[in-house]
Design an enzyme around this catalytic site. Structure first.
Site, PDB file in Angstrom:
ATOM      1  NE  ARG A 235       5.415 -31.115  -6.229  1.00 40.36           N
ATOM      2  CZ  ARG A 235       6.501 -31.793  -5.930  1.00 40.36           C
ATOM      3  NH1 ARG A 235       7.228 -32.289  -6.896  1.00 40.36           N
ATOM      4  NH2 ARG A 235       6.856 -32.008  -4.686  1.00 40.36           N
TER       5      ARG A 235
ATOM      6  CG  ASP B 284      -0.017  14.600   0.720  1.00 37.39           C
ATOM      7  OD1 ASP B 284       0.744  13.697   0.330  1.00 37.39           O
ATOM      8  OD2 ASP B 284      -1.241  14.444   0.881  1.00 37.39           O
TER       9      ASP B 284
ATOM     10  CG  ASP C 130      -1.779  -1.284   1.254  1.00 39.20           C
ATOM     11  OD1 ASP C 130      -2.376  -1.638   0.220  1.00 39.20           O
ATOM     12  OD2 ASP C 130      -1.781  -1.943   2.303  1.00 39.20           O
ATOM     13  CD  GLU C 131       4.805  -0.237  -0.084  1.00 36.84           C
ATOM     14  OE1 GLU C 131       4.076  -0.634  -1.018  1.00 36.84           O
ATOM     15  OE2 GLU C 131       5.415  -1.025   0.658  1.00 36.84           O
TER      16      GLU C 131
ATOM     17  N   PRO D 209      -9.008  -0.986   8.904  1.00 39.83           N
ATOM     18  CG  PRO D 209      -9.749  -0.283  10.992  1.00 39.83           C
ATOM     19  CD  PRO D 209      -9.864  -1.402  10.014  1.00 39.83           C
TER      20      PRO D 209
ATOM     21  N   GLY E 201      -0.187  14.099  -3.026  1.00 39.13           N
ATOM     22  CA  GLY E 201      -1.646  13.946  -2.928  1.00 39.13           C
ATOM     23  C   GLY E 201      -2.051  12.739  -3.755  1.00 39.13           C
TER      24      GLY E 201
ATOM     25  N   GLY F 162      -4.313  -4.796  -3.800  1.00 39.02           N
ATOM     26  CA  GLY F 162      -5.319  -3.767  -4.030  1.00 39.02           C
ATOM     27  C   GLY F 162      -4.594  -2.545  -4.547  1.00 39.02           C
ATOM     28  CG  HIS F 163      -2.044  -2.591  -7.246  1.00 36.97           C
ATOM     29  ND1 HIS F 163      -1.362  -3.369  -8.143  1.00 36.97           N
ATOM     30  CD2 HIS F 163      -1.484  -2.837  -6.049  1.00 36.97           C
ATOM     31  CE1 HIS F 163      -0.422  -4.055  -7.505  1.00 36.97           C
ATOM     32  NE2 HIS F 163      -0.487  -3.754  -6.229  1.00 36.97           N
TER      33      HIS F 163
ATOM     34  CE  LYS G  77      -1.601   8.067   1.612  1.00 35.19           C
ATOM     35  NZ  LYS G  77      -2.463   7.441   2.583  1.00 35.19           N
TER      36      LYS G  77
END
Ligand code: IMP
Length: 450
Positions: A143, A374, A18-19, A345, A437, A45-46, A372
């Protein structure tokens, strides 16, 4: 071997996922011809924010909004057929075309409905995303069992989908007879029907040729491998058992991405200025430490997310409290740190330069993007008296404080430039760009070192 015209760069996350990798891929996509995934599956999750709005991708590479880019899902991925069909539909509904540009390797492992159930039951202690990824990779290594194959590749479905689906059905029945489905057999049967429908959608994008990417690169294609999860969650390098089940390290791109490492050019890392982690496991810079970890674990169990936190807390008030735990909640709320797929969260921590510099050294990162930036502005509203960063000093971790800043207008504040210069020195790596942002236009790429 004759030198090829094309090459491959690898982009990976340097923390716990999540970077903002998707945002950077979207930013750099124009420099490449093919964007390829090499590990993981629907556990990723992109998020890409575009002028058309926000799109959340799980298995399709993040350059979907560039119609001329080829999107490739490499053999190292564990494909969730139903989720992939849903994702394809979502993109087609938005008017995007995937025909002739989305290609899925026939050698990808298929995530079977039984593996999803196993993950939902056994993955809880680790806090997995419940997408069956762990059991799928485990079965790939196993297998066979009881004289039957336990792992299927996409090409098995292509060759004889009836037998492959029959085998998956058998595994579900076996789980049921072991009482492992907890009475969910009816739902599981429905899942099988849904699987068959989804396969009809996915099938048209499958390529059988293992040399698909090699041939393109030989013809001059420039490839960007897009890592899912991140290096600290690598199944071998990360802190067992709190890791994902695939290799997230950039070297693996050339195994899971179906290309010889001969074509490697450079490795790009993505980090963020506020760190987050979903699921359990060590997180040295976590704000609020153990208390935060327990709070987030419980929130995930009871399905509490953004809405409940906004009902309960005022982030501006929490910022003023000065307590780490409160600060963690405030930063999560103000910087939208909730799981892309699950809404859980995320646990929040400070930027840990000791950890980052080790990741950069171990994985041979050539340049980083720091997202991030900001978010560091929120520290101005706390009693801390500056922006804290963690550094390694004489074998111990120390906190260094920097002057606060406010992002206004188009030029970067001097205080932020100083922070970036300090980070470059500490990690021994160039910062190629920063995020200011979530939007596509809220990024800055530097032409030279800051
Ligand atoms: P799994 O990958 O679903 O098996 O989950 C294993 C661990 O990796 C859990 O702690 C997940 O929360 C974490 N994880 C998996 N995918 C991601 C991701 O894309 N971002 C961040 N964490 C992830």
């Amino acid at each position: 071997m004759e030198r090829a015209c094309g090459y491959a760069d690898v982009l990976v996350g340097l923390q716990y996922g999540d970077e903002g990798k998707a945002k950077v891929v979207d930013l750099l996509a124009n420099e490449y011809d093919v964007i390829a995934r090499f590990n993981g599956g629907a556990n990723a999750g992109h998020t890409v924010v575009t002028h058309r709005g926000m799109v959340k991708l799980r298995q399709i590479p993040s350059a979907v909004f560039y119609p001329d880019k080829v999107l490739y899902i490499g053999s190292g991925c564990a494909v969730g057929i139903v989720q992939l069909a849903d994702e394809i539909k979502m993109l087609l509904d938005q008017g995007l075309s995937l025909e002739g540009r989305l290609f899925i390797s026939g050698q990808c492992a298929v995530v079977q409905p039984s593996q999803m159930y196993q993950d939902k039951v056994h993955g809880q202690e680790i806090g997995t995303t419940g997408n069956g990824i762990g059991p799928c990779y485990a079965d790939r290594a196993l297998r066979m069992q009881d004289g039957k194959r336990v792992s299927l590749q996409i090409r098995d479905l292509l060759t004889d989908s009836e037998s492959a689906i029959h085998l998956m059905q058998y595994r579900l029945e076996k789980l049921d007879s072991d009482n492992s489905l907890n009475g969910h057999f009816k739902t599981a049967r429905r899942d099988m029907a849904e699987f068959a429908r989804a396969w009809a959608v996915v099938k048209t994008y499958v390529v059988r040729d293992p040399l698909f990417l090699v041939k393109r690169v030989k013809d001059g294609a420039r490839v960007l491998f897009e890592g899912a999860q991140s290096v600290l969650l690598d199944v071998m390098y990360g802190d067992q058992p709190y890791v994902t089940s695939s290799h997230t390290s950039p070297s693996y791109a050339f195994v899971g991405g179906d290309l010889p490492c001969h074509y490697h050019r450079k490795t790009i890392g993505v980090a963020k200025a506020i760190v987050s982690r979903v699921g359990s496991g060590p997180f040295p810079s976590e704000l609020g430490g153990e208390r935060s970890a327990k709070y987030c674990e419980n929130a995930a169990l009871i399905g509490s997310g953004r809405t409940i936190e906004f009902e309960k807390f005022d982030p501006q008030q929490l910022l003023k409290s000065g307590a780490d735990f409160d600060l963690g909640i405030a930063i999560r709320m103000l910087t939208a740190e909730y799981g892309t797929g699950s809404g859980r969260p995320r646990r929040i921590g400070l930027l840990d330069l000791a950890q980052l510099s080790d990741a950069i050294a171990l994985h041979g990162i050539d340049e980083i993007f720091l997202n991030k930036c900001d978010c560091l502005q929120y520290f101005a509203k706390t009693p801390l008296g500056g922006i804290p960063l963690l550094v390694s000093r004489k074998d111990a971790t120390a906190t260094v404080y920097f002057d606060s800043f406010a992002l206004e207008g188009s030029s970067l504040p001097m205080e932020l430039i100083k922070i970036l210069q300090f980070i470059e020195q500490e990690i021994g790596c160039r910062i190629r760009g920063i995020g200011t942002g979530p939007g596509r236009d809220q990024s800055i790429i530097f032409n030279k070192t800051t």
